[in-house]
Design a protein around this motif. Structure first.
Motif, PDB file in Angstrom:
ATOM      1  N   MET A 141       6.661   7.057  -0.525  1.00  0.00           N
ATOM      2  CA  MET A 141       6.958   7.970  -1.508  1.00  0.00           C
ATOM      3  C   MET A 141       7.674   9.305  -0.961  1.00  0.00           C
ATOM      4  SD  MET A 141       3.910   7.174  -3.982  1.00  0.00           S
ATOM      5  CE  MET A 141       4.269   8.301  -5.307  1.00  0.00           C
ATOM      6  N   ARG A 142       8.779   9.629  -1.311  1.00  0.00           N
ATOM      7  CA  ARG A 142       9.459  10.737  -0.662  1.00  0.00           C
ATOM      8  C   ARG A 142       9.903  11.747  -2.056  1.00  0.00           C
ATOM      9  NH1 ARG A 142      14.119  10.287   3.543  1.00  0.00           N
ATOM     10  NH2 ARG A 142      13.401  12.514   3.735  1.00  0.00           N
ATOM     11  N   GLY A 143       9.939  13.029  -1.775  1.00  0.00           N
ATOM     12  CA  GLY A 143      10.249  14.032  -2.711  1.00  0.00           C
ATOM     13  C   GLY A 143      11.686  14.287  -2.885  1.00  0.00           C
ATOM     14  N   PRO A 144      11.994  15.509  -3.257  1.00  0.00           N
ATOM     15  CA  PRO A 144      13.271  16.136  -3.520  1.00  0.00           C
ATOM     16  C   PRO A 144      14.058  16.209  -2.375  1.00  0.00           C
ATOM     17  CG  PRO A 144      11.876  17.746  -4.534  1.00  0.00           C
ATOM     18  CD  PRO A 144      10.856  16.671  -3.867  1.00  0.00           C
ATOM     19  N   GLY A 145      15.351  15.703  -2.267  1.00  0.00           N
ATOM     20  CA  GLY A 145      16.207  15.515  -1.388  1.00  0.00           C
ATOM     21  C   GLY A 145      16.166  13.965  -0.797  1.00  0.00           C
ATOM     22  N   ASP A 146      15.383  13.095  -1.523  1.00  0.00           N
ATOM     23  CA  ASP A 146      15.328  11.640  -1.069  1.00  0.00           C
ATOM     24  C   ASP A 146      16.867  11.001  -1.492  1.00  0.00           C
ATOM     25  OD1 ASP A 146      14.615   8.838  -0.367  1.00  0.00           O
ATOM     26  OD2 ASP A 146      13.443   8.769  -2.322  1.00  0.00           O
ATOM     27  N   THR A 147      17.404  10.454  -0.703  1.00  0.00           N
ATOM     28  CA  THR A 147      18.939  10.046  -0.982  1.00  0.00           C
ATOM     29  C   THR A 147      18.825   8.729  -0.962  1.00  0.00           C
ATOM     30  OG1 THR A 147      19.424  10.268   1.417  1.00  0.00           O
ATOM     31  CG2 THR A 147      19.944  11.899  -0.267  1.00  0.00           C
ATOM     32  N   ARG A 148      17.709   7.720  -0.313  1.00  0.00           N
ATOM     33  CA  ARG A 148      17.589   6.326  -0.188  1.00  0.00           C
ATOM     34  C   ARG A 148      18.252   5.418  -1.413  1.00  0.00           C
ATOM     35  NH1 ARG A 148      11.442   5.479   0.927  1.00  0.00           N
ATOM     36  NH2 ARG A 148      11.666   7.084  -0.870  1.00  0.00           N
ATOM     37  N   GLY A 149      17.779   5.607  -2.462  1.00  0.00           N
ATOM     38  CA  GLY A 149      18.374   4.787  -3.631  1.00  0.00           C
ATOM     39  C   GLY A 149      19.774   5.397  -4.001  1.00  0.00           C
ATOM     40  N   THR A 150      19.960   6.538  -3.838  1.00  0.00           N
ATOM     41  CA  THR A 150      21.316   7.027  -4.482  1.00  0.00           C
ATOM     42  C   THR A 150      22.385   6.562  -3.426  1.00  0.00           C
ATOM     43  OG1 THR A 150      20.311   9.093  -5.470  1.00  0.00           O
ATOM     44  CG2 THR A 150      22.551   9.071  -4.508  1.00  0.00           C
ATOM     45  N   ALA A 151      22.084   6.413  -2.162  1.00  0.00           N
ATOM     46  CA  ALA A 151      23.196   5.827  -1.210  1.00  0.00           C
ATOM     47  C   ALA A 151      23.217   4.298  -1.522  1.00  0.00           C
ATOM     48  CB  ALA A 151      22.710   6.157   0.237  1.00  0.00           C
ATOM     49  N   LEU A 152      22.550   3.752  -1.767  1.00  0.00           N
ATOM     50  CA  LEU A 152      22.462   2.486  -2.008  1.00  0.00           C
ATOM     51  C   LEU A 152      23.536   2.137  -3.430  1.00  0.00           C
ATOM     52  CD1 LEU A 152      18.909   1.246  -1.433  1.00  0.00           C
ATOM     53  CD2 LEU A 152      20.882   0.459  -0.182  1.00  0.00           C
ATOM     54  N   HIS A 158       1.003  -1.156   0.024  1.00  0.00           N
ATOM     55  CA  HIS A 158       0.056  -0.071   0.027  1.00  0.00           C
ATOM     56  C   HIS A 158       0.908   1.239  -0.078  1.00  0.00           C
ATOM     57  CE1 HIS A 158      -2.725   3.144   1.697  1.00  0.00           C
ATOM     58  NE2 HIS A 158      -3.460   2.496   1.125  1.00  0.00           N
ATOM     59  N   LEU A 159       0.725   2.209  -0.798  1.00  0.00           N
ATOM     60  CA  LEU A 159       1.301   3.151  -1.141  1.00  0.00           C
ATOM     61  C   LEU A 159       1.297   4.538  -0.002  1.00  0.00           C
ATOM     62  CD1 LEU A 159       1.375   3.162  -4.909  1.00  0.00           C
ATOM     63  CD2 LEU A 159       3.400   2.390  -3.705  1.00  0.00           C
ATOM     64  N   GLN A 160       2.260   5.071   0.328  1.00  0.00           N
ATOM     65  CA  GLN A 160       1.999   6.228   0.963  1.00  0.00           C
ATOM     66  C   GLN A 160       2.764   7.558   0.465  1.00  0.00           C
ATOM     67  OE1 GLN A 160       2.385   5.321   5.367  1.00  0.00           O
ATOM     68  NE2 GLN A 160       3.229   3.450   4.433  1.00  0.00           N
ATOM     69  N   VAL A 161       2.307   8.604   0.535  1.00  0.00           N
ATOM     70  CA  VAL A 161       3.037   9.712   0.096  1.00  0.00           C
ATOM     71  C   VAL A 161       3.692  10.543   1.417  1.00  0.00           C
ATOM     72  CG1 VAL A 161       3.098  11.840  -1.181  1.00  0.00           C
ATOM     73  CG2 VAL A 161       1.812  10.096  -1.856  1.00  0.00           C
ATOM     74  N   ALA A 162       4.869  10.710   1.533  1.00  0.00           N
ATOM     75  CA  ALA A 162       5.512  11.558   2.643  1.00  0.00           C
ATOM     76  C   ALA A 162       5.066  13.222   2.441  1.00  0.00           C
ATOM     77  CB  ALA A 162       7.123  11.737   2.549  1.00  0.00           C
ATOM     78  N   SER A 163       5.072  13.882   3.626  1.00  0.00           N
ATOM     79  CA  SER A 163       4.484  15.170   3.781  1.00  0.00           C
ATOM     80  C   SER A 163       5.161  15.989   2.730  1.00  0.00           C
ATOM     81  CB  SER A 163       4.578  15.638   5.044  1.00  0.00           C
ATOM     82  OG  SER A 163       5.698  15.728   5.610  1.00  0.00           O
ATOM     83  N   GLU A 164       6.364  15.900   2.570  1.00  0.00           N
ATOM     84  CA  GLU A 164       7.092  17.007   1.789  1.00  0.00           C
ATOM     85  C   GLU A 164       6.807  16.647   0.294  1.00  0.00           C
ATOM     86  OE1 GLU A 164      10.337  13.539   1.822  1.00  0.00           O
ATOM     87  OE2 GLU A 164       8.804  14.461   3.094  1.00  0.00           O
ATOM     88  N   LEU A 165       6.758  15.436  -0.217  1.00  0.00           N
ATOM     89  CA  LEU A 165       5.948  15.300  -1.565  1.00  0.00           C
ATOM     90  C   LEU A 165       4.934  15.799  -1.663  1.00  0.00           C
ATOM     91  CD1 LEU A 165       6.921  14.257  -4.292  1.00  0.00           C
ATOM     92  CD2 LEU A 165       6.310  12.045  -3.428  1.00  0.00           C
ATOM     93  N   LEU A 198       4.764  19.380  -2.316  1.00  0.00           N
ATOM     94  CA  LEU A 198       5.305  19.922  -3.492  1.00  0.00           C
ATOM     95  C   LEU A 198       4.231  19.678  -4.698  1.00  0.00           C
ATOM     96  CD1 LEU A 198       7.669  20.759  -5.194  1.00  0.00           C
ATOM     97  CD2 LEU A 198       8.257  18.363  -5.346  1.00  0.00           C
ATOM     98  N   TRP A 199       3.649  18.554  -4.611  1.00  0.00           N
ATOM     99  CA  TRP A 199       2.535  18.217  -5.461  1.00  0.00           C
ATOM    100  C   TRP A 199       1.239  19.259  -5.403  1.00  0.00           C
ATOM    101  CZ3 TRP A 199       3.622  12.291  -5.703  1.00  0.00           C
ATOM    102  CH2 TRP A 199       4.503  12.136  -6.746  1.00  0.00           C
ATOM    103  N   GLU A 200       0.783  19.391  -4.337  1.00  0.00           N
ATOM    104  CA  GLU A 200      -0.271  20.404  -3.899  1.00  0.00           C
ATOM    105  C   GLU A 200      -0.205  21.701  -4.317  1.00  0.00           C
ATOM    106  OE1 GLU A 200      -3.504  19.784  -3.078  1.00  0.00           O
ATOM    107  OE2 GLU A 200      -3.218  17.568  -2.706  1.00  0.00           O
ATOM    108  N   MET A 201       1.243  22.237  -4.321  1.00  0.00           N
ATOM    109  CA  MET A 201       1.587  23.460  -4.716  1.00  0.00           C
ATOM    110  C   MET A 201       1.534  23.431  -6.139  1.00  0.00           C
ATOM    111  SD  MET A 201       5.277  25.397  -4.384  1.00  0.00           S
ATOM    112  CE  MET A 201       5.244  24.937  -2.602  1.00  0.00           C
ATOM    113  N   ASP A 202       1.861  22.617  -6.971  1.00  0.00           N
ATOM    114  CA  ASP A 202       1.610  22.460  -8.390  1.00  0.00           C
ATOM    115  C   ASP A 202       0.210  22.367  -8.693  1.00  0.00           C
ATOM    116  OD1 ASP A 202       4.380  22.209  -9.002  1.00  0.00           O
ATOM    117  OD2 ASP A 202       4.274  20.305  -9.237  1.00  0.00           O
ATOM    118  N   ALA A 203      -0.766  21.683  -7.944  1.00  0.00           N
ATOM    119  CA  ALA A 203      -2.078  21.417  -8.248  1.00  0.00           C
ATOM    120  C   ALA A 203      -2.760  23.007  -8.056  1.00  0.00           C
ATOM    121  CB  ALA A 203      -2.721  20.533  -7.188  1.00  0.00           C
TER     122      ALA A 203
END
Length: 389
Positions: free
Chosen positions: A367-378, A207-214, A217-222
């Protein structure tokens, strides 16, 4: 460590486990999985955390998740196979295979331009509804009829969802199969638990969840769109009224079982991390007796076609693409400059590296937004272990 991590790492890859465990810090309801193959063999297969925060179900070895735009990479592999077989030509007009696509001045748009986000169809001029994205014929007919947003080939904008119908209809026209069916046929020898169009019988989907910072960001676009300013990159994500601003709600968007079961090959793929890594491994080295695409075709398919600033203003750094494949760039670092694959909304990362014969996949429901380093760190940890550059 904030989550119980299970699975295996081969000798010498233990630092990867520590980086994977650190990815859960500060996200108590997150679930994730990581798989890495080298020379066709699994060297990392880790998973942990929460698959569904609503009932506390744990993420296990068989948990699959929506992989968002990682699906574009899978579609690009299918197209490359058809190019290798002589059934598609990157330089040919799309209309050679899909005559209706020539409408509204698109007769000269090539397969390469359609795959590399240069077709001028990044978003619909008229709103899509949910019913349109659940109906293959409706979605592709509307794109075929649409007037481009800019002169095709004279720039690019990310075709966040429409890319999948463009690539998928090419696959359907030359194979006679839906892209989901052709995909399953192609990967069947790998035994990979991956789908474009989830089977009705398949459960255990995160089940997908959206972190607050993402979400913010998308609500600002909306809000920009609501204010009357056409935000074409935002519209590319929602297609008007078809999807919510954050792509998911508790039971809507890509958490909607109807959306998961539809064939939405721009973002709707569902897979386990091990399946994704095996597919990407088979793109560059024999894996379980399978090699998906020849090195010669991949050399053409992974040459840079699109880079730099897009048609609609955006902040750098900018990504790069070949024939649908996302390439290593400052915006998305893969293992080496030769790596290719595709990332996905919220943190998903999946790619192949031909130099080190690697297939890599990190997937998560948090689901995270800008600044997410999880994949990059791996990826950085793997690069250090392999001495890659």
């Amino acid at each position: 460590m904030s989550a119980s991590v299970q699975g295996m790492v081969a000798a010498g890859y233990e630092p990867i486990r520590r980086v994977f465990e650190a990815a859960f810090d500060g996200a108590p309801s997150m679930g994730a999985a990581l798989a890495i193959l080298v020379d066709g063999e699994v060297v990392v297969n880790l998973y942990g955390g929460i698959a569904d925060e609503r009932d506390g179900r744990r993420w296990d070895e068989d948990t699959a998740s929506v992989v968002f735009s990682c699906t574009k990479g899978l579609m690009s592999l299918l197209v490359a196979r058809l190019v290798e077989a002589g059934r598609l030509d990157y330089d040919a007009p799309v209309a050679r295979y899909w005559p209706e696509f020539a409408a509204a001045g698109k007769g000269a748009v090539t397969v390469a331009e359609a795959l590399s986000h240069r077709a001028g169809l990044s978003a619909p001029r008229e709103d899509f509804e949910l019913a349109d994205i659940l109906d293959w014929d409706a979605a592709t007919a509307r794109l075929a009829a649409q007037t481009p947003l800019w002169p095709p080939g004279e720039g690019y904008a990310y075709h966040a969802l429409t890319h999948g119908w463009l690539a998928g209809e090419l696959v359907r026209r030359v194979t006679g199969q839906s892209p989901g069916a052709y995909f399953r046929e192609t990967i069947a020898p790998l035994g990979a638990e991956a789908w474009i169009g989830l089977p009705h019988s398949r459960g255990n989907v995160a089940h997908l969840q959206v972190a607050s910072e993402l979400a913010a960001l998308w609500e600002m676009d909306a809000s920009k769109a609501v204010a009357g300013e056409v935000n074409w990159p935002y519209r590319a994500m929602t297609l008007g009224r078809a999807l919510p601003a954050a792509l998911v709600t508790s039971d809507g968007g890509f958490n909607d079982r109807r959306v998961q079961q539809a064939e939405i090959p721009g973002a709707g793929g569902i897979a386990t991390a091990e399946a994704l890594a095996a597919i990407w491994s088979a793109a560059v080295t024999e894996t379980r007796g399978v090699r998906l695409v020849s090195a010669e075709v991949l050399q053409r398919a992974t040459a840079t076609v699109t880079e730099g600033a897009p048609v609609f203003p955006a902040e750098p750094p900018y990504p790069r693409w070949g024939m649908g494949f996302q390439l290593d760039s400052e915006a998305r670092r893969f293992l080496t400059a030769e790596s290719f694959g595709h990332d996905g909304a919220g943190g998903q990362v999946a790619f192949a590296d031909p130099r080190h014969r690697v297939g890599f996949a990190f997937i998560t429901n948090w689901m995270r937004g800008p600044g997410d380093t999880r994949g990059t760190a791996l990826v950085d940890a793997l690069r250090q272990l392999l001495g890659a550059s």
